[in-house]
Design a protein around this motif. Structure first.
Motif, PDB file in Angstrom:
ATOM      1  N   THR A 275      62.702 -89.893  42.175  1.00  0.00           N
ATOM      2  CA  THR A 275      61.509 -89.188  41.267  1.00  0.00           C
ATOM      3  C   THR A 275      60.616 -88.572  42.171  1.00  0.00           C
ATOM      4  O   THR A 275      60.182 -87.582  41.796  1.00  0.00           O
ATOM      5  N   LEU A 276      60.221 -89.319  43.146  1.00  0.00           N
ATOM      6  CA  LEU A 276      58.958 -88.694  44.112  1.00  0.00           C
ATOM      7  C   LEU A 276      59.816 -87.486  44.808  1.00  0.00           C
ATOM      8  O   LEU A 276      58.905 -86.494  45.202  1.00  0.00           O
ATOM      9  N   ALA A 277      60.967 -87.517  45.280  1.00  0.00           N
ATOM     10  CA  ALA A 277      61.680 -86.172  45.911  1.00  0.00           C
ATOM     11  C   ALA A 277      61.589 -84.988  44.994  1.00  0.00           C
ATOM     12  O   ALA A 277      61.391 -83.894  45.278  1.00  0.00           O
ATOM     13  N   LEU A 278      61.722 -85.336  43.684  1.00  0.00           N
ATOM     14  CA  LEU A 278      61.724 -84.126  42.708  1.00  0.00           C
ATOM     15  C   LEU A 278      60.151 -83.694  42.741  1.00  0.00           C
ATOM     16  O   LEU A 278      60.182 -82.393  42.548  1.00  0.00           O
ATOM     17  N   TYR A 279      59.242 -84.546  42.872  1.00  0.00           N
ATOM     18  CA  TYR A 279      57.854 -83.869  42.831  1.00  0.00           C
ATOM     19  C   TYR A 279      57.429 -83.165  44.258  1.00  0.00           C
ATOM     20  O   TYR A 279      56.911 -82.264  43.987  1.00  0.00           O
ATOM     21  N   GLU A 280      58.311 -83.432  45.164  1.00  0.00           N
ATOM     22  CA  GLU A 280      58.226 -82.630  46.465  1.00  0.00           C
ATOM     23  C   GLU A 280      58.852 -81.467  46.517  1.00  0.00           C
ATOM     24  O   GLU A 280      58.492 -80.287  46.791  1.00  0.00           O
TER      25      GLU A 280
END
Length: 136
Positions: free
Chosen positions: A119-124
């Protein structure tokens, strides 16, 4: 709360002989682990197997538990679910556990991730297109 010296954000959820305990911070998690060394296991939220996104969204128990693994990806008008999945997996270093869902003619996709790091990778990788998904 008393034994670990923290304040829990929610009531613990009983689960058989144990309970699922949510903490406000990583520091609180460590305090609980120190206070109960023989009976605590760090629990990682992960996508429930191969369960389809819509099945999870329609299950109130699962939906609440894994809402942190679901995001809304904007600007997908004219794309298929397969196109969205392919774009995500090509640009971000993650593999989606299930196909995204595109509500008809809405211009966004609902995307389920395997774990919080994804999920954090998608924000990045999609900083201007990803938003938190809020369960209804």
């Amino acid at each position: 709360e008393t034994q670990a010296g923290i304040i829990l954000p929610t009531e613990p959820q009983k689960n058989g002989a144990g309970a699922l305990v949510g903490c406000q911070t990583g520091q609180d998690v460590q305090k609980v682990m120190i206070a109960f060394p023989d009976s605590v296991t760090h629990w990682k939220v992960m996508w429930p197997g191969k369960k389809a996104l819509l099945k999870v969204l329609n299950d109130p128990h699962k939906k609440e538990r894994i809402s942190m693994l679901i995001v809304k990806l904007n600007n997908v008008k004219g794309m298929s679910e397969e196109d969205v999945q392919q774009e995500i997996e090509q640009k971000a270093p993650i593999k989606l556990p299930v196909k995204p869902h595109i509500p008809s003619e809405r211009g966004f996709a609902i995307v389920g991730c395997k774990e919080k790091a994804d999920t954090l990778a998608l924000y990045e990788y999609f900083p201007t297109r990803v938003m938190p998904w809020v369960p209804r």
